[in-house]
Design a protein around this motif. Sequence first.
Motif, PDB file in Angstrom:
ATOM      1  N   LEU A 133     -18.492  -0.865  -1.217  1.00 37.04           N
ATOM      2  CA  LEU A 133     -18.276  -1.490  -2.517  1.00 37.04           C
ATOM      3  C   LEU A 133     -18.887  -0.679  -3.645  1.00 37.04           C
ATOM      4  N   LEU A 155     -14.259  -4.461  -0.340  1.00 34.42           N
ATOM      5  CA  LEU A 155     -13.860  -5.742  -0.914  1.00 34.42           C
ATOM      6  C   LEU A 155     -13.257  -6.652   0.150  1.00 34.42           C
ATOM      7  N   LEU A 156     -12.339  -6.088   0.946  1.00 35.43           N
ATOM      8  CA  LEU A 156     -11.706  -6.890   1.994  1.00 35.43           C
ATOM      9  C   LEU A 156     -12.760  -7.491   2.912  1.00 35.43           C
ATOM     10  N   LYS A 157     -13.769  -6.686   3.222  1.00 38.88           N
ATOM     11  CA  LYS A 157     -14.844  -7.201   4.076  1.00 38.88           C
ATOM     12  C   LYS A 157     -15.596  -8.327   3.372  1.00 38.88           C
ATOM     13  N   ARG A 195      -9.707   4.546  -0.575  1.00 41.46           N
ATOM     14  CA  ARG A 195      -9.694   3.099  -0.722  1.00 41.46           C
ATOM     15  C   ARG A 195     -10.948   2.461  -0.153  1.00 41.46           C
ATOM     16  N   LEU A 224      -4.414  -3.816   9.379  1.00 38.17           N
ATOM     17  CA  LEU A 224      -3.795  -3.471   8.102  1.00 38.17           C
ATOM     18  C   LEU A 224      -3.453  -1.982   8.039  1.00 38.17           C
ATOM     19  N   GLU A 229     -11.843  -0.741  -1.774  1.00 37.69           N
ATOM     20  CA  GLU A 229     -10.928  -1.808  -1.374  1.00 37.69           C
ATOM     21  C   GLU A 229     -11.298  -2.354   0.005  1.00 37.69           C
ATOM     22  N   ALA A 275       0.844  -1.194   0.000  1.00 34.76           N
ATOM     23  CA  ALA A 275       0.000   0.000   0.000  1.00 34.76           C
ATOM     24  C   ALA A 275       0.879   1.245   0.000  1.00 34.76           C
ATOM     25  N   PRO A 283     -19.989  -2.498   4.295  1.00 33.36           N
ATOM     26  CA  PRO A 283     -19.371  -3.093   3.099  1.00 33.36           C
ATOM     27  C   PRO A 283     -20.158  -2.834   1.810  1.00 33.36           C
TER      28      PRO A 283
END
Lengths: 233, 402
Positions: B399, B311-313, B305, B325, B308, B13, B395
């Motif tokens: 998204l 998405l991670l979730k 982000r 993170l 992102e 990152a 999330p």
Amino acid sequence: MAVIELRQVHRDFQVGDQTVHALDDVNLCIEAGDYVSIMGPSGSGKSTLLNLIGLLDRATRGQYLLNGEDVTTLSDIAQAEVRNRQIGFVFQAFHLVPRLTAAQNIELPMILAGVAKDIRDVRVNEALKALNLDSRAHHKPDQLSGGQRQRVAIARATIMQPKVLLADEPTGNLDRKSGQDVIDILESLNARGITLLIVTHDAEIGGRARRQVHMLDGRIETDQTSEVSHAQP
Amino acid sequence: MHNRDIGAFAWRALTGYTTRTVLMLIAMAIGVAAVVMLTALGEGARRYVAGQFASLGTNLIIVIPGRAETAGVSPSTLMGETPRDLTLDDAMALTRNYRVRRIAPLNIGSADASWKSRSREVTVFGTTHELLALRHWELAKGRFLPDTDIDIASPVCVIGTKIRDELFGAQPALGQWMRIGDRRFRVIGILGSEGRSIGVDVQEVVMIPVASAQQLFNTPSLFRILVEARTREAIEPVKTFILETLKERHQGEEDVTVITQDAVLATFDRIFTALTYAVGGIAAISLFVAGILIMNVMLVAVSQRTAEIGLLKALGAAPRQIVALFLAEAFLLSMLGAVLGLLLGELGSMIVRQMFPTLPAYPPGWATLTALLVALATGLLFSLLPARRAARLDPVLALSGR
Ligand SMILES: Nc1ncnc2c1ncn2[C@@H]1O[C@H](COP(=O)(O)OP(=O)(O)O)[C@@H](O)[C@H]1O
Ligand SMILES: [Mg+2]
């Protein structure tokens, strides 16, 4: 046994002083290994339904059983774990992390799950081969075509070998040819046992599914199951 | 999630958004470098002053005959008495305490010195071999006054470099007999040190045994007795010991003045230490500014982000994994920034030392460590809010980029 079971599920959104009933008393039971398409006009609640099934969203009312277990009451951490291990997502916008290579994107769910590096490498390589992406392993998303990006996304969605694969307009950003490829891949995954749910407004794509659900204004309008699957030639 | 993977993700990152990363590194580095350099300057000034005092002698106590005027009018002055002399026996008496490391009696006078046809007036110190160590002087050549009994008058002398140059020129001075007053002394050593002692340039001094000086100037009294205590803590007890001993020897009359330089030194030391803390503290404010900058940039990162994070979730990241993170990113940034800052600060201090060789501008260890810790702490602390905001993102909204 039903892998997904929704009982009288409601999802309301508060917009100003108005309440939008995105899902309005939805009852749905999906058997393991089924191939379901969800169709309907824009705003009919297709994505909301899929997000709810994928545990990205919570029902306002009603019950959701995944593998017979009530998941509506699970904690955030437990829900995250379920998403990680049991559910795969494919989005219209691909949602690849732009700074990561194809291989690194595919690796992500396994990193979150704490899978050891050597196992990750083996599985990523297998997935890349299976989706014919070997030569693109170290390319960043902006160096890939739309079809390739969606294939990477599918590899990522299935790398944890989930039971359920949820695809929200997976061909929406693709040309016909790549869209067809993506559908073929998804159907072959279904043929190997994964429960597949595709949201689409494309009647031709939706018509291929064994079971076709039509939505309107947050309700399931029709729910047809054809005995003969069009997916298999 | 393994720590190594968290680190690798955070690292990508950072390298993925170079401008942002470089800006944050610079902010952090400047803050740390400022702390390091300013404390180095403060510490350098402190050491410089301490060094100046130390060159006069460490843990030094000076005994002067006569009562200091500040003590007020004493009966003895009223009665017109002159204070009793300080004698060699007094000096000897002062050695009888384990807290006293060494003493050096000092007699001072001026006399004509000559060698062959050259002559000049010189300041003569009558003393013992202990003076060399007591004053931290160094010899350029030969030996210092011999380590004999204090009352032995031997015809030897040690001369300063200017005296050597003026009387002996290019000729070797060591071993030569020179005339001081009406006596002859053999040169056995040449003093290498520079500086001043009792207002006299030591390069222009001739040193002879104290007993010889008493004969030369025909006086039994001493000008000073220099006493070195073993430790700084011993200074006060030694001072008391000196006053009591001399009072006893002088028939109950407290007729000497005892001064210590360490009291003055300690005051300076405190002033400069406080100064160092102050400039360090001021510089540390820039670290907090850097921290706030980090918070800002992390907040921007979170909103940039958002998709992102969503998405991670979706991929199954738990809230605390997302916090981890982002904090890892902040940790790497602050760590790199701090290390860069330390290097910059060390480099800056080095340049200062090169430009002002007399100023020992070394950053104190505590400052370096504190700067590092404060940098890390602010980096993490100010990233906590953005990281938790990221973890709480919805999330679905994330998204969809909403
Ligand atoms: N976060 C939200 N806030 C308010 N209304 C929402 C939100 N998400 C969806 N909706 C509303 O819910 C309805 C269903 O949306 P959606 O499930 O996205 O429809 P589809 O995917 O079928 O186009 C729409 O009327 C939409 O405006
Ligand atoms: Mg939609």
